[in-house]
Write a protein that holds these residues in place. Structure first.
Motif, short mmCIF file in Angstrom:
data_model
loop_
_atom_site.label_atom_id
_atom_site.label_comp_id
_atom_site.label_asym_id
_atom_site.label_seq_id
_atom_site.Cartn_x
_atom_site.Cartn_y
_atom_site.Cartn_z
N ARG A 153 -5.98 -2.57 0.00
CA ARG A 153 -5.66 -1.22 0.48
C ARG A 153 -6.88 -0.57 1.11
O ARG A 153 -6.77 0.10 2.13
CB ARG A 153 -5.15 -0.35 -0.66
N GLY A 184 -0.37 10.11 5.63
CA GLY A 184 0.81 9.47 5.06
C GLY A 184 0.46 8.23 4.26
O GLY A 184 1.04 7.97 3.21
N LEU A 203 -1.22 9.47 0.94
CA LEU A 203 -0.30 10.13 0.02
C LEU A 203 0.73 9.19 -0.59
O LEU A 203 1.21 9.43 -1.70
CB LEU A 203 0.42 11.28 0.72
N THR A 204 1.09 8.13 0.14
CA THR A 204 2.12 7.22 -0.37
C THR A 204 1.54 5.90 -0.89
O THR A 204 2.27 4.96 -1.13
CB THR A 204 3.17 6.92 0.72
N GLY A 205 0.24 5.85 -1.03
CA GLY A 205 -0.38 4.63 -1.55
C GLY A 205 -0.35 3.47 -0.58
O GLY A 205 -0.36 2.32 -0.97
N SER A 239 2.07 2.82 1.80
CA SER A 239 3.37 2.28 2.19
C SER A 239 3.57 2.42 3.70
O SER A 239 3.09 3.37 4.33
CB SER A 239 4.51 2.99 1.46
N THR A 246 6.35 3.00 5.33
CA THR A 246 7.22 4.13 5.64
C THR A 246 6.44 5.43 5.62
O THR A 246 6.60 6.27 6.50
CB THR A 246 8.38 4.19 4.63
N GLY A 247 5.58 5.61 4.65
CA GLY A 247 4.77 6.82 4.57
C GLY A 247 3.80 6.94 5.73
O GLY A 247 3.60 8.02 6.27
N THR A 248 3.22 5.82 6.12
CA THR A 248 2.28 5.82 7.24
C THR A 248 2.99 6.18 8.54
O THR A 248 2.53 7.03 9.31
CB THR A 248 1.60 4.46 7.37
#
Length: 73
Positions: free
Chosen positions: A5, A44, A47-49, A51, A53-55
């Motif tokens: 990550r 994104g 905040l979503t670790g 992911s 979809t979050g990015t």
């Protein structure tokens, strides 16, 4: 897992910075859209670790906000 990550986040951040260096010939609105999309993607992802979809969601929302902020003067 955290190393992957961290490397991914660093690569995305570096790509955004390199991409923004090509904004010199863009309009203010286009530049603000690109900056908003980059910042949104980074936010994104954080905040979503990390992911996908979050990015992508962050990039879309950031791009829209950047476009609207960079409206006509």
């Amino acid at each position: 897992m955290n190393t992957i990550r961290s490397v991914t986040l660093t690569a995305v951040f570096s790509a955004v910075l390199l991409g923004l260096s090509g904004c010199s010939g863009m309009s203010d609105q286009g530049r603000n859209t690109a900056i908003g999309a980059g910042a949104g993607a980074l936010g994104g992802a954080v905040l979503t670790g990390g992911s996908t979809t979050g990015t992508l969601g962050g990039a879309v929302v950031g791009g829209i906000i950047g476009h609207e902020v960079g409206g006509s003067k």
